[in-house]
Design an enzyme around this catalytic site. Structure first.
Site, PDB file in Angstrom:
ATOM      1  N   HIS A 126       0.854  -1.184   0.000  1.00  0.00           N
ATOM      2  CA  HIS A 126       0.000   0.000   0.000  1.00  0.00           C
ATOM      3  C   HIS A 126       0.884   1.227   0.000  1.00  0.00           C
ATOM      4  O   HIS A 126       2.041   1.179   0.394  1.00  0.00           O
ATOM      5  CB  HIS A 126      -0.986   0.022   1.177  1.00  0.00           C
ATOM      6  CG  HIS A 126      -0.361  -0.147   2.525  1.00  0.00           C
ATOM      7  ND1 HIS A 126       0.119   0.910   3.265  1.00  0.00           N
ATOM      8  CD2 HIS A 126      -0.148  -1.252   3.282  1.00  0.00           C
ATOM      9  CE1 HIS A 126       0.597   0.464   4.415  1.00  0.00           C
ATOM     10  NE2 HIS A 126       0.456  -0.838   4.452  1.00  0.00           N
ATOM     11  N   ASN A 172       0.929   8.392  14.714  1.00  0.00           N
ATOM     12  CA  ASN A 172       0.001   8.672  15.813  1.00  0.00           C
ATOM     13  C   ASN A 172       0.550   9.846  16.610  1.00  0.00           C
ATOM     14  O   ASN A 172       1.356   9.694  17.524  1.00  0.00           O
ATOM     15  CB  ASN A 172      -0.170   7.439  16.699  1.00  0.00           C
ATOM     16  CG  ASN A 172      -1.339   7.581  17.657  1.00  0.00           C
ATOM     17  OD1 ASN A 172      -1.328   8.431  18.539  1.00  0.00           O
ATOM     18  ND2 ASN A 172      -2.354   6.762  17.484  1.00  0.00           N
ATOM     19  N   ARG A 194     -14.355  14.883  12.895  1.00  0.00           N
ATOM     20  CA  ARG A 194     -12.932  14.910  12.562  1.00  0.00           C
ATOM     21  C   ARG A 194     -12.325  16.273  12.889  1.00  0.00           C
ATOM     22  O   ARG A 194     -12.817  17.314  12.450  1.00  0.00           O
ATOM     23  CB  ARG A 194     -12.743  14.593  11.086  1.00  0.00           C
ATOM     24  CG  ARG A 194     -13.296  13.234  10.661  1.00  0.00           C
ATOM     25  CD  ARG A 194     -12.277  12.147  10.786  1.00  0.00           C
ATOM     26  NE  ARG A 194     -11.224  12.361   9.815  1.00  0.00           N
ATOM     27  CZ  ARG A 194     -11.303  11.983   8.533  1.00  0.00           C
ATOM     28  NH1 ARG A 194     -12.387  11.382   8.087  1.00  0.00           N
ATOM     29  NH2 ARG A 194     -10.286  12.196   7.724  1.00  0.00           N
ATOM     30  N   GLY A 198       4.345   3.134  10.591  1.00  0.00           N
ATOM     31  CA  GLY A 198       2.994   3.684  10.603  1.00  0.00           C
ATOM     32  C   GLY A 198       2.525   4.162  11.949  1.00  0.00           C
ATOM     33  O   GLY A 198       1.764   5.138  12.042  1.00  0.00           O
ATOM     34  N   SER A 247      -5.968  18.881   4.383  1.00  0.00           N
ATOM     35  CA  SER A 247      -5.501  18.449   3.072  1.00  0.00           C
ATOM     36  C   SER A 247      -6.464  18.875   1.966  1.00  0.00           C
ATOM     37  O   SER A 247      -7.681  18.877   2.137  1.00  0.00           O
ATOM     38  CB  SER A 247      -5.303  16.930   3.048  1.00  0.00           C
ATOM     39  OG  SER A 247      -6.503  16.266   3.417  1.00  0.00           O
TER      40      SER A 247
END
Length: 613
Positions: free
Chosen positions: A11, A312, A458, A308, A559
Site C-alpha cells: 500500500h 500517531n 474529525r 505507521g 488536506s
C-alpha cells in the site's frame, strides 16, 4: 551518485531519488493515478523523480527496493504451517497470488524498470529489509549526528517493532519484536472493530478517542496484550484472526467487549468512542514504556521515529512531554511510502559507504526540505493548465495575492491553497492545503460537511507561525510535519458562548472552545504544524498577513482533497476539486479564482460520490 528508492505492491507506493545522499525528489503514486493508497508499481512517481533532475533511468547508479519479498513469503508460509489446519481458506487465497506475482517481485521489478530503460542492468537492483528502510528514513534525514531510532508498524518481513542506534553514517538495529505481536496490528484490530478501514482509518480512531473515556483499557491489557515494564509485549492470538483468517478479529474478540463489529454505515455511539479512547490509552502507554526503556538503554539524547505507528501524533506528543529524550524527530512519510526514501538512503550510506552530512541550515534543520519534494509548476504552466480546464482567474502580484487571500480568510471563506512543490507524506503542509479562519466556531463543521464531505467529528490542524507557537499552545519546539499533539494554552480557552450553543447544541462533541475554536479538539488538544519562513516562505507570509489583520498567527490547515480522493497534485486536480465542493476561493500560484465567477457547467458533484473510507 544517484540512487532511486521504491516502495510498492502493498500500500502507498512511492518513489524517491537521492543525489550524493541528499533527497531531491519524492512522491506517492496515488497523487498521479488519483487512486487513494495506490499499491501498484510507482511508474508515474519514478517518472517524476527522473524528470525532476533531467535524468534517465540509465543515469541512476542503483535502485533500492524497501523490503525483501522472500523473507515476507517465509513469514507467511511459516505462519500457515505453524497454525494448520486453521486458515486454509486464507491460504488458498494468498499463496496463488504470491506464487503468481509477489514471490517473483525481483523479476517483476526488472520488467517494469525495463519500460524506462530497455537495457536496464539488473545488478543495479538492491533490496533492504523493511525495518531498516524505516529506520534509515528516520535517522539519516534527521538533524542529529547521533540518535536512538524506534520503528513501530504493522509488520515488515518479520519485525513489527525495532530499536536501532545511529551515529554518523552508521545505523544498526539491535532489537526486534516479531510477528504476530504488533502494536500496529493491535491498533488496526480496534480500527476494524470500530468500523473503520484498516491501513487508512487508524487516524480516525485517534481523532475519535478524545470523545470517549478509556473504560476498556484495563480489559485490553488483561486479555489482548501482555505489556511488560520495558515496553516489550505479546498479543493473545486467540482473540485475533489476522494470521490465518480474512478479518482482523474473531468472535471471541467481540464477546470480550460485548458487541459485534460495527458496520461502516452504523452510527457511532459512546461505546465506540470509549473503545477508541481505550486503545489510544494503551498505545500511549506502550510507546512511553518503549521510549523510556530505549532512553535508559542507549543514553541517547535524541530520538527518531518511523513506521505507521509514528503517525500517531497523540502518542508522539506524550513522548515529547515525557522528557526522556531532549529532542524528537519524526519522518513525515512515516508509513510505507517513506520506505522509498529509507531504502535509497540505506543503499547510499550502508551499501556504498557514502558520507552523511547533517542538515544545519537555520530553519531547515533536517534533510527532508520541509517534505516539499513533489512536483511544482511554473506560473506560466499554471495559467495554461487552468485556462485549459476552463478556469476563470485573475493574476496578481505576490503581495496582492497574499493580501486577497488573507482578507478572504478573515471573511470566513474557505480557501484552496496550491503553491510550490507538493508535500511528500500523508499531510498537507501549506503547499496543497485547504485553509480557514480558526477563530470561527462554525468553520470545523462547515469544512467537514460541505468541503471535505466527511465525518463531522474529525478535528482540523492549526498551522501556526513558528515564532508564535508558544503563545498559543503548550509547545515550544518545532513541529513542521503536523506530527505532534499539544494542548491549546489555558489562557486561550473559554466557555462556549450562547451563539455557539445555539449553533451546535449542548453535547459532548462540541464542549471544548477557545479563541481558535475550529482547531481545538474536545480535550483542548491540537495537532500542530509550525511554519518556518525558510522552509515555506509563501505560507509563512500568508500567516503573517493574517496575523496583521486579526492578531491571530494561526490558520486551519487541512488536506486539499475530498473524502475518497488523494491530495491534489496538479493545477487541474485543484480546479476539479474546487468545482466539486463548496470552497469559496482557489489560489494557485499567483492565480486567484472566485467560485462565483466560474462556469457552472463545470461543477462536479462529490457530495455523495464516495463511501466512507
Amino acid at each position: 551518485m544517484r540512487i532511486l528508492g521504491i516502495s510498492a505492491f502493498y500500500h502507498d507506493s512511492a518513489a524517491a531519488l537521492i543525489e550524493d545522499g541528499r533527497i531531491v525528489a519524492a512522491a506517492q503514486e496515488e497523487r498521479f493515478t488519483r487512486k487513494k493508497h495506490d499499491a501498484s508499481f510507482p511508474r508515474h512517481a519514478i517518472g517524476y523523480c527522473l524528470e525532476a533532475v533531467s535524468a534517465k533511468l540509465s543515469d541512476i547508479d542503483h535502485i533500492a527496493f524497501y523490503d525483501k519479498p522472500f523473507l515476507k513469503f517465509e513469514r507467511l508460509l511459516e505462519t500457515y504451517i505453524a497454525l494448520a489446519p486453521k486458515g486454509f481458506r486464507s491460504f488458498q487465497m494468498a499463496i496463488p497470488l504470491w506464487l503468481r506475482e509477489k514471490l517473483f517481485q525481483k523479476s517483476l521489478l526488472r520488467k517494469k524498470l525495463a519500460e524506462f530503460d530497455e537495457e536496464f542492468a539488473s545488478e543495479k537492483l538492491l533490496f533492504a529489509e523493511h525495518h531498516l528502510s524505516h529506520a534509515a528514513s528516520a535517522f539519516y534525514p534527521s538533524p542529529y549526528e547521533k540518535a536512538a531510532v524506534l520503528t513501530m508498524d504493522g509488520v515488515g518481513e518479520w519485525a513489527t517493532t525495532s530499536a536501532a542506534m545511529g551515529e554518523g553514517s552508521r545505523l544498526e538495529i539491535f532489537q526486534e519484536i516479531h510477528f504476530p505481536h504488533s502494536l500496529g496490528l493491535l491498533y488496526s484490530a480496534l480500527t476494524y472493530y470500530t468500523g473503520f478501514k484498516v491501513n487508512s482509518g487508524e487516524y480516525k480512531v485517534m481523532g475519535l478517542a478524545p470523545y470517549g473515556e478509556p473504560r476498556y483499557a484495563k480489559l485490553i491489557l488483561e486479555h489482548l496484550v501482555d505489556l511488560k515494564p520495558d515496553g516489550s509485549f505479546r498479543l493473545d492470538m486467540s482473540y485475533f484472526d489476522y494470521c490465518t483468517g480474512l478479518t482482523m478479529t474473531n468472535e471471541r474478540f467481540a464477546k470480550l467487549f460485548g458487541a459485534p463489529v460495527r458496520s461502516p454505515d452504523q452510527l457511532l455511539t459512546p461505546f465506540h468512542m470509549d473503545i477508541a479512547a481505550s486503545i489510544q490509552a494503551v498505545l500511549d502507554e506502550a510507546v512511553l514504556r518503549l521510549t523510556r526503556s530505549l532512553a535508559s538503554r542507549t543514553g541517547a539524547r535524541n530520538l527518531c521515529l518511523a513506521g505507521g505507528v509514528a503517525l500517531n501524533c497523540v502518542a508522539n506528543g506524550k513522548v515529547l512531554r515525557d522528557g526522556k529524550f531532549e529532542n524528537i524527530w519524526i519522518q513525515p512519510a512515516a508509513g510505507d511510502a517513506g520506505g522509498a526514501v529509507g531504502a535509497a538512503l540505506a543503499a547510499f550510506h550502508q551499501f556504498k559507504g557514502g558520507p552523511r552530512r547533517v542538515a544545519t541550515t537555520d530553519g531547515a534543520t533536517d534533510g527532508m526540505s520541509g517534505a516539499f519534494l513533489g512536483p511544482e509548476f511554473s506560473q506560466g504552466e499554471i495559467e495554461q493548465r487552468l485556462a485549459a480546464a476552463g478556469g476563470r482567474f485573475s493574476v496578481l502580484n505576490e503581495a496582492d495575492m497574499i493580501g486577497t487571500t488573507a482578507k478572504a480568510l478573515t471573511d470566513q471563506l474557505a480557501v484552496g491553497w496550491f503553491q510550490g512543490r507538493m508535500e511528500f507524506g500523508p499531510r498537507s503542509l501549506g503547499a496543497r492545503s485547504i485553509l480557514g479562519d480558526p477563530r470561527s466556531p462554525a468553520m470545523q463543521k462547515n469544512l467537514n460537511l460541505k468541503v471535505k464531505y466527511r465525518e463531522s467529528f474529525r478535528p482540523f490542524a492549526p498551522a501556526v507561525l513558528r515564532e508564535d507557537v508558544a503563545e498559543w499552545f503548550d509547545l515550544d519546539s518545532d513541529s513542521p510535519y503536523m506530527l505532534i499533539v499539544a494542548d491549546v494554552r489555558a489562557d486561550k480557552r473559554r466557555a462556549m458562548s450562547a451563539e455557539e450553543q445555539a449553533l451546535f447544541g449542548i453535547d459532548k462533541l462540541n464542549v471544548a472552545r477557545s479563541d481558535i475554536a475550529a482547531v481545538t479538539h474536545v480535550d483542548y488538544s491540537a495537532r500542530i504544524q509550525t511554519v518556518n519562513a525558510e522552509t515555506n516562505p509563501r505560507f509563512h507570509r500568508l500567516l503573517t498577513e493574517f496575523k496583521a489583520l486579526t492578531g491571530c498567527p494561526v490558520l486551519v490547515n487541512t488536506s486539499f482533497n475530498v473524502r475518497g480522493e488523494p491530495i491534489v497534485c496538479s493545477p487541474e486536480d485543484a480546479f476539479r476539486c474546487f468545482m466539486g465542493n463548496e470552497l469559496d476561493l482557489l489560489v494557485v500560484g499567483n492565480c486567484v479564482l472566485q467560485k462565483s465567477e466560474q462556469n457552472p457547467a463545470l461543477k462536479q458533484d462529490y457530495s455523495s460520490a464516495f463511501e466512507l473510507d
